[in-house]
Scaffold this motif. Structure first.
Motif: not given
Length: 133
Positions: A53-58, A60-63, A109-116
Motif C-alpha cells: 500500500d503506497p499510503s504507508v510510504q506517504r 512514513i515521509i509525513e511522520a 515487506q519491501g526494501i526501500y532507499f530512503a532519500e532525505s
C-alpha cells in the motif's frame, strides 16, 4: 560487490528497490546465503517496510518530516542537517537472508532507499555471500 544506481526526484522520498536487489541476488547464483545492502551516503538510508500500500510510504515521509523538520535552527550550516538526522534514523545497511535463490522477506515487506536530501544521483551497494545454486 554490485552497485545499484538511483536518481531521486524529491527532497524526501522512499524508493522501492526490492526488485533491483533481487536481480543482483539472482545474477549471483547464490542458493542460500546472506545479502548485505549498504548506502554509502550520509543523507540517505535504507529500511524495510510494507510495499503493498503506497499510503504507508506517504505516512512514513509525513511522520518523518514532522519528527525532524527541515529548518529549526540546526548548527550544521549546509542547510541539510535534518537530512543527516533522518538518515541516521533509518540506518545505512540491511542484512537479508537468501533462501532458494530468493530474498527471504515477509509477505508485505519491501526494501526501500530512503532519500532525505534529494533530488540526487545515488548508489546502493550489494554484497552477497553463500552457497551457489
Amino acid at each position: 560487490m554490485e552497485k545499484i544506481e538511483l536518481k531521486t526526484d524529491s527532497r524526501v522520498e522512499l524508493i522501492d528497490i526490492t526488485d533491483k536487489v533481487q536481480a543482483v541476488v539472482s545474477k549471483s547464483s547464490i542458493k542460500d546465503g546472506v545479502c548485505f545492502v549498504f548506502c554509502p551516503h550520509t543523507t540517505a538510508g535504507l529500511t524495510i517496510n510494507e510495499n503493498a500500500d503506497p499510503s504507508v510510504q506517504r505516512d512514513i515521509i509525513e511522520a518523518l518530516n514532522k519528527l525532524v523538520p527541515e529548518n529549526t535552527g540546526y548548527s550544521h550550516s549546509e542547510g541539510n542537517a535534518d537530512s543527516h538526522v533522518k538518515s541516521s534514523l533509518f540506518g545505512s545497511s540491511l542484512t537479508l537472508f537468501i533462501e532458494d535463490g530468493r530474498l527471504a522477506l515477509g509477505t508485505w515487506q519491501g526494501i526501500y532507499f530512503a532519500e532525505s536530501d534529494g533530488p540526487r544521483s545515488r548508489e546502493v551497494w550489494v554484497k552477497i555471500t553463500g552457497d551457489r545454486l
